[in-house]
Design a protein around this motif. Structure first.
Motif, short mmCIF file in Angstrom:
data_model
loop_
_atom_site.label_atom_id
_atom_site.label_comp_id
_atom_site.label_asym_id
_atom_site.label_seq_id
_atom_site.Cartn_x
_atom_site.Cartn_y
_atom_site.Cartn_z
N PHE A 246 0.81 -1.22 0.00
CA PHE A 246 0.00 0.00 0.00
C PHE A 246 0.84 1.27 0.00
O PHE A 246 1.79 1.41 0.75
CB PHE A 246 -0.96 0.05 1.20
CG PHE A 246 -1.83 1.27 1.12
CD1 PHE A 246 -3.02 1.23 0.40
CD2 PHE A 246 -1.43 2.49 1.67
CE1 PHE A 246 -3.80 2.37 0.26
CE2 PHE A 246 -2.21 3.63 1.53
CZ PHE A 246 -3.40 3.56 0.82
N GLN A 248 -0.24 5.74 -1.01
CA GLN A 248 -1.24 6.62 -1.61
C GLN A 248 -0.90 6.81 -3.09
O GLN A 248 0.26 7.01 -3.43
CB GLN A 248 -1.24 7.97 -0.88
CG GLN A 248 -1.57 7.88 0.60
CD GLN A 248 -3.05 7.58 0.87
OE1 GLN A 248 -3.88 7.61 -0.04
NE2 GLN A 248 -3.36 7.27 2.12
N TYR A 274 -3.69 1.26 11.31
CA TYR A 274 -3.59 1.13 9.84
C TYR A 274 -2.60 2.19 9.32
O TYR A 274 -2.95 3.02 8.47
CB TYR A 274 -4.97 1.31 9.18
CG TYR A 274 -6.07 0.51 9.81
CD1 TYR A 274 -6.29 -0.83 9.44
CD2 TYR A 274 -6.91 1.05 10.79
CE1 TYR A 274 -7.32 -1.57 10.02
CE2 TYR A 274 -7.92 0.32 11.37
CZ TYR A 274 -8.13 -0.98 10.99
OH TYR A 274 -9.14 -1.71 11.55
N ALA A 275 -1.38 2.16 9.85
CA ALA A 275 -0.43 3.26 9.65
C ALA A 275 0.36 3.18 8.35
O ALA A 275 1.04 4.15 7.99
CB ALA A 275 0.54 3.31 10.83
N ASN A 279 2.98 7.39 6.52
CA ASN A 279 2.57 8.58 5.76
C ASN A 279 2.14 9.72 6.69
O ASN A 279 2.49 10.88 6.47
CB ASN A 279 1.43 8.17 4.83
CG ASN A 279 0.98 9.27 3.89
OD1 ASN A 279 1.80 10.06 3.41
ND2 ASN A 279 -0.31 9.32 3.61
N GLU A 295 0.48 -1.49 12.17
CA GLU A 295 0.32 -1.86 10.76
C GLU A 295 0.60 -3.35 10.64
O GLU A 295 1.52 -3.86 11.25
CB GLU A 295 1.29 -1.03 9.90
CG GLU A 295 1.54 -1.52 8.50
CD GLU A 295 0.31 -1.55 7.60
OE1 GLU A 295 -0.47 -0.58 7.57
OE2 GLU A 295 0.11 -2.60 6.93
N SER A 296 -0.22 -4.04 9.81
CA SER A 296 -0.05 -5.50 9.73
C SER A 296 0.99 -5.92 8.68
O SER A 296 1.55 -7.01 8.79
CB SER A 296 -1.39 -6.17 9.41
OG SER A 296 -1.91 -5.65 8.20
N LEU A 300 5.89 -2.79 5.21
CA LEU A 300 5.59 -1.38 5.46
C LEU A 300 6.11 -0.96 6.84
O LEU A 300 6.62 0.14 7.01
CB LEU A 300 4.09 -1.11 5.33
CG LEU A 300 3.51 -1.31 3.92
CD1 LEU A 300 2.02 -0.99 3.89
CD2 LEU A 300 4.25 -0.45 2.89
N SER A 323 -2.04 -7.03 13.81
CA SER A 323 -3.36 -6.64 13.31
C SER A 323 -3.93 -5.64 14.31
O SER A 323 -3.72 -5.77 15.52
CB SER A 323 -4.27 -7.86 13.17
OG SER A 323 -4.92 -8.12 14.39
N CYS A 324 -4.63 -4.66 13.81
CA CYS A 324 -5.20 -3.63 14.70
C CYS A 324 -6.20 -4.27 15.66
O CYS A 324 -6.29 -3.88 16.82
CB CYS A 324 -5.87 -2.54 13.88
SG CYS A 324 -4.66 -1.60 12.94
N GLU A 325 -6.95 -5.27 15.17
CA GLU A 325 -7.95 -5.94 16.02
C GLU A 325 -7.27 -6.52 17.25
O GLU A 325 -7.75 -6.37 18.38
CB GLU A 325 -8.66 -7.06 15.25
CG GLU A 325 -9.56 -6.59 14.11
CD GLU A 325 -8.80 -6.21 12.84
OE1 GLU A 325 -7.54 -6.31 12.81
OE2 GLU A 325 -9.45 -5.77 11.87
N ASP A 340 -6.89 4.90 9.57
CA ASP A 340 -7.02 4.99 8.11
C ASP A 340 -7.20 3.58 7.57
O ASP A 340 -6.32 3.02 6.92
CB ASP A 340 -5.75 5.65 7.53
CG ASP A 340 -5.82 5.83 6.02
OD1 ASP A 340 -6.90 5.61 5.42
OD2 ASP A 340 -4.79 6.19 5.43
C1 LIG Z 1 -5.71 2.76 3.52
S1 LIG Z 1 -4.14 2.11 3.95
C2 LIG Z 1 -3.47 3.46 4.89
C3 LIG Z 1 -2.00 3.48 5.11
C4 LIG Z 1 -1.39 4.81 5.56
N1 LIG Z 1 -2.22 5.52 6.52
C5 LIG Z 1 -1.05 5.70 4.38
O1 LIG Z 1 -1.66 6.79 4.27
O2 LIG Z 1 -0.20 5.32 3.57
C6 LIG Z 1 -4.57 0.89 5.11
C7 LIG Z 1 -3.41 0.13 5.72
O3 LIG Z 1 -3.92 -0.77 6.71
C8 LIG Z 1 -3.22 -2.01 6.65
N2 LIG Z 1 -4.15 -2.98 7.22
C9 LIG Z 1 -5.24 -3.54 6.62
N3 LIG Z 1 -5.91 -4.32 7.49
C10 LIG Z 1 -5.23 -4.26 8.67
C11 LIG Z 1 -5.44 -4.83 9.96
N4 LIG Z 1 -6.47 -5.61 10.18
N5 LIG Z 1 -4.54 -4.55 10.93
C12 LIG Z 1 -3.49 -3.72 10.69
N6 LIG Z 1 -3.25 -3.15 9.50
C13 LIG Z 1 -4.10 -3.40 8.49
C14 LIG Z 1 -2.86 -2.17 5.19
O4 LIG Z 1 -1.71 -2.98 5.05
C15 LIG Z 1 -2.61 -0.72 4.75
O5 LIG Z 1 -1.25 -0.39 4.89
#
Ligand SMILES: C[S@@+](CC[C@H](N)C(=O)[O-])C[C@H]1O[C@@H](n2cnc3c(N)ncnc32)[C@H](O)[C@@H]1O
Length: 408
Positions: A246, A248, A274-275, A279, A295-296, A300, A323-325, A340
């Motif tokens: 991931f 932007q 979800y870092a 960014n 961040e999972s 990243l 995982s955020c959960e 995010d």
């Molecule tokens: C929309 S992106 C945002 C990333 C960052 N904020 C940016 O602006 O570049 C969502 C991010 O959440 C991570 N992600 C998705 N599901 C997740 C989870 N359950 N736990 C932790 N991270 C997760 C993805 O790998 C991704 O990097």
């Protein structure tokens, strides 16, 4: 069945919604969704599907065209499934998106932000803004995006949304793509500081190496390969190359997004969920905040940790690969939470946020339906919505990016 519809708003997914004003008597007043139209227009359309409470119809002719109607710039509009708003001026697209967010949140989440729903980034480019595209390659050798409403591939030469270096590489790719059709089902192109990265996504069961690859490597020596069904390789094999992970896609839009987050996410201590690769984390820490960033994706996290060290910010940033959960079940959250999530939203973590501890939430979203669902829950938990900002990161398409601020 032919109907006349007065369109009044942009709907989720790119069609406009309106009321049927002429047609079979039993349909008068019923809601209709019609693609390729603009709120304010009266159109004639042909019904393709009649559901209980609304119909879906195809545009036949426009009675009173909107002053915002444009001739689409791209020749693939109508066949390619990528853009659905090129027939609207950029100003109208942005206002229609803002209005759609406002009405969706009011109707479905019963949320009316104290400071309203505002648009940011009026100056952002309407075309040539995407620094990454994902192309499909079918077995007949067509290279492009999915056709509107189907999984068939539309062959394309260039994309009006992509930055110029990507379109140049796409032309070069076309000269060798017939060598790939048997083994490759997708290609990711990403514009980076010093080159355009090329990632080949293999078909299920395809070997990691095949004879024709040599021809392709002559043109793209640094290309990368991803096996079907596998997550992109982590950094041990590929250094810090985050191709396929991931980031932007709209560089200028992202500057506005980061600026908005910095304005909203005050506080000395933050939990960021979800870092990605930092960014928002890095600019927040630069300004003095202590950030725990979850961040999972291991690559990243590795990249973010490295960037934090390079900027001398390691003391203020703690990257957690989890995982955020799971993280929110085991840790107390800080006074400010920034999140995010991906398009599916943040349902799995919301109940762990406690209004007694977390006074401010900044929720960055790329999906209005899941944002609306989640804001409803946060409102029930005792948060109130301060502001919603729409940033048009995805011009010409129905996708919408928002930043919502809530307080306990
Ligand atoms: C929309 S992106 C945002 C990333 C960052 N904020 C940016 O602006 O570049 C969502 C991010 O959440 C991570 N992600 C998705 N599901 C997740 C989870 N359950 N736990 C932790 N991270 C997760 C993805 O790998 C991704 O990097």
């Amino acid at each position: 069945v032919s109907i006349v519809v007065d369109l009044f708003a942009l709907a989720h997914g790119g069609a406009s919604i309106g009321s049927i004003v002429e047609g079979p008597p039993e349909l008068i007043g019923k809601k209709a969704f019609v693609r390729d139209t603009i709120p304010g227009e009266r159109v004639t359309a042909e019904i393709v599907k009649d559901d209980k409470s609304f119909v879906t119809a195809n545009l036949v002719s426009i009675g009173t065209p909107s002053s915002a109607r444009m001739t689409p710039r791209c020749a693939y509009v109508g066949t390619c499934g990528g853009c659905d708003l090129q027939h609207m001026s950029i100003e109208k697209q942005r206002e229609a998106k803002r209005h759609m967010v406002e009405t969706t949140l009011a109707r479905h989440a019963k949320v009316e932000p104290r400071c309203g729903v505002k648009l940011r980034g009026h100056q952002l480019p309407a075309f040539s803004y995407r620094k990454r595209i994902a192309l499909h390659l079918d077995e007949a050798g067509q290279l492009g995006f999915y056709r509107r409403g189907s999984g068939a591939v539309v062959d394309i030469d260039s994309c009006a949304l992509a930055v110029e270096p990507i379109n140049k590489v796409m032309q070069r790719l076309r000269t060798v793509s017939t060598n790939l059709t048997r083994y490759v089902e997708g290609v990711v192109l990403e514009d980076r500081a010093d080159d355009v990265g090329v990632l080949l996504k293999l078909r299920p069961g395809a070997p990691l190496s095949f004879p024709e690859l040599a021809v392709v490597r002559e043109v793209f020596p640094a290309l990368q390969i991803e096996e079907s069904g596998f997550a992109p390789e982590d950094g041990d094999q590929q250094g810090d190359d985050a191709l396929g992970h991931f980031s932007q896609v709209n560089a200028l839009g992202n500057q506005e997004l980061v600026a908005e987050v910095l304005e909203r996410a005050h506080g000395d201590e933050l939990t960021e969920l979800y870092a990605g690769s930092g960014n928002f984390t890095l600019p927040l820490a630069k300004r003095g905040a202590a950030v725990t960033a979850v961040e999972s994706d291991p690559l990243l996290v590795k990249l973010g940790t490295k960037l934090a060290a390079l900027d001398g910010l390691s003391e203020r940033i703690r990257f957690v690969q989890d995982s955020c959960e799971r993280f929110v079940r085991r840790h107390e959250l800080k006074p400010t939470v920034l999140l995010d999530p991906p398009r599916s939203g943040a349902r799995g973590i919301l109940s762990a946020i406690k209004p007694a501890l977390t006074k401010r939430i900044v929720y960055v979203s790329c999906s209005v339906p899941t944002l609306s669902r989640d804001l409803k829950q946060l409102t029930e938990m005792g948060y109130s919505t301060e502001s919603v900002t729409v940033i048009d990161m995805f011009a010409q398409t129905h996708h919408i990016e928002t930043v919502t601020t809530l307080i306990a």
